[in-house]
Design an enzyme around this catalytic site. Structure first.
Site, PDB file in Angstrom:
ATOM      1  N   GLU A   1       4.086  -0.143   3.663  1.00  0.00           N
ATOM      2  CA  GLU A   1       5.150  -1.127   3.899  1.00  0.00           C
ATOM      3  C   GLU A   1       5.508  -1.244   5.384  1.00  0.00           C
ATOM      4  O   GLU A   1       6.678  -1.149   5.769  1.00  0.00           O
ATOM      5  CB  GLU A   1       6.384  -0.786   3.061  1.00  0.00           C
TER       6      GLU A   1
ATOM      7  N   GLU B   1       2.479  -0.622  -5.888  1.00  0.00           N
ATOM      8  CA  GLU B   1       3.847  -0.306  -6.305  1.00  0.00           C
ATOM      9  C   GLU B   1       4.332  -1.441  -7.190  1.00  0.00           C
ATOM     10  O   GLU B   1       4.386  -2.594  -6.741  1.00  0.00           O
ATOM     11  CB  GLU B   1       4.800  -0.119  -5.121  1.00  0.00           C
TER      12      GLU B   1
END
Length: 499
Positions: free
Chosen positions: A173, A292
């Site tokens: 991320e 995710e």
């Protein structure tokens, strides 16, 4: 009563269902590792400290590849802290989750746990506070059979044979303002390309995952993917997607249709990746690692849980321990349907996470481990979704949603291996849906249907009653003259198998 009709043909396939689609995610976060999978002194713990009751549940869940050690955690993690004699390992501040990391579980211990559960390691490297040098040092430590100081150190630490890690994540991320070492797309793309090339000089058979946007809602979504892939397209095999869903202000109609958003997310990333492919005149197609995904009550974390005093750094705090309802499990099952319906491009995925932290498995220190409601759709799909994903043509009534407009009352996916299995979600909040499917083109005369639904869509499994909710058999499934008919209860997820 709502109605829906599905059309399937064995000749029209999406792609092979890869086992990596049913991966998981274990991060050093809250009680996931400490007091979750690892609790020395628990009645079920082995000499390695890992709870055998949890191991059995993870095996039952059927997870394939497991991503580790993060997540946000990895962007501040020094892998060297987790190897060597446990009593000599440092205690560190975990800035990602405002906790103290004891490093009692590291790479060797986690691989021992993976050997117990029968899963493959997917290893993330720190590109937040570290870079290419540390990545290739870790790669040498894990994968080189011998002849170097780092390989010898691995052997001295108890593992003569290499870990042989095949799939690696290049950071996590990296567009997120919350991320240590956050970078622009230009800077991250450059760093990821340099790191990928350095790692391939050690082992050119690796499979590498580059960071996509940390959410579809990010203001740079789409442009981030384009810029990063223009730097890394030739160097990597996957680009990541991350998505979490929760009901907002009691809007369960939109929540149950979360798969609509996941579909759009995947299709947008595919379009961007294929645009870069055209620009580069590349032959390979970029695959997606949806590493995710889950139902996560993130608003609760932001409003209530993320409030540690600045001078308080607890070990394994109780955070992100969402208790999942039947409605959560049905929305979750819809996300699995979306993944299956993109099996040609989503060839790796990681349910985030596995134990205690937004997990399908919960534990109590010194006490039981149990299945949350979301456990059941994942376990059934992991076991039943074999062979090829089939194209599903759906003709269905619609239900209104505030977020997505009118959506089909049923969402569906199908897979064909030795058996035909159809995965169904009824999104209607109050009414059953009658579904028909022409299956005369498929072999098989026996039909079974099981899934999750309840008169109380807010029912949960918790410490007070660990088995309140479980799989149910749908006795309405009938196969007559090659036509399958089934009545789907409101707010339900069902897997129908014909063999």
């Amino acid at each position: 009563m709502a109605r829906a009709r599905l059309t399937l043909d064995p000749a029209f396939t999406i792609g092979a269902v890869q086992r990596r689609l049913f991966g998981g995610f274990v991060e050093h976060l809250g009680r996931h590792i400490y007091d979750g999978i690892h609790e020395p002194g628990h009645p079920s713990a082995g000499p390695d400290g890992f709870r055998r009751d949890v191991i059995e549940l993870v095996r039952e869940l059927g997870v394939s590849t497991i991503r580790y050690p993060g997540g946000n955690f990895v962007s501040g993690y020094n892998w060297e802290d987790g190897v060597g004699p446990a009593e000599e390992r440092p205690r560190r501040l975990d800035l990602a989750w405002h906790s103290t990391e004891t490093n009692q579980v590291g790479l060797h211990e986690f691989q021992t746990w993976l050997d117990h559960v029968g899963s493959e390691l997917m290893l993330a490297v720190n590109l937040g506070t570290r870079g290419p040098a540390e990545a290739i040092e870790l790669l040498e430590y894990t994968n080189i059979p011998g002849g170097t100081t780092r390989a010898a150190r691995r052997a001295a630490n108890g593992r003569e044979e290499p870990f042989a890690v095949k799939i690696w994540c290049l950071g996590n991320e990296m567009d997120g303002p919350w991320q240590l070492g956050r970078r622009s797309a230009e800077d991250y793309g450059t760093l990821a390309s340099v790191t990928a090339n350095a790692m391939r000089q050690v082992d050119n058979t690796l499979e590498l995952v580059v960071c996509g946007s940390s959410a579809r809602s990010m203001p740079t979504f789409g442009e981030w993917e384009r810029v990063v892939l223009e730097h890394t397209y030739d160097d990597v095999d996957y680009i990541s997607c991350h998505a979490y869903y929760e009901p907002v202000d009691g809007d369960y109609a939109s929540f149950l249709a979360s798969g609509v958003d996941m579909d759009a997310f995947i299709e947008a990333v595919v379009a961007t990746a294929d645009h870069v492919r055209a620009l580069k005149r590349a032959r390979k197609k970029m695959m997606i690692s949806f590493d995710e995904w889950n139902v996560w009550y993130a608003s609760r974390w932001n409003a209530v849980e993320d409030t540690f005093p600045i001078d308080h750094w607890p070990v394994a705090p109780r955070i992100l321990e969402d208790v999942y309802s039947v409605a959560d499990a049905v929305a979750f099952g819809g996300l699995l349907i979306s993944l299956l319906n993109h099996a040609d491009r989503v060839t790796s995925a990681s349910l985030a996470q596995l134990v205690n932290v937004i997990g399908p498995i919960m534990t109590e220190p010194g006490g039981p481990a149990w299945r949350q409601t979301t456990f059941f759709p994942f376990a059934v799909t992991s076991q039943a979704a074999r062979g090829d994903a089939l194209r599903v043509v759906l003709d269905a009534d619609t239900v209104p949603t505030a977020k997505y407009g009118d959506v089909p009352v049923v969402d569906a996916a199908a897979t064909l291996g030795e058996d035909l299995t159809i995965f169904l979600q009824n999104r209607h909040l109050t009414e059953p849906t009658t579904l028909t499917v022409d299956v005369r083109r498929f072999a098989g005369s026996a039909v079974t249907a099981e899934g999750i639904w309840d008169d109380d869509i807010h029912a949960v499994n918790d410490l007070r009653n660990t088995t309140r909710v479980g799989l149910r058999t749908n006795e309405s499934a009938v196969l007559d003259g090659g036509i399958l008919t089934i009545e789907l209860p409101p707010v339900s997820w069902t897997a129908v198998t014909i063999n």
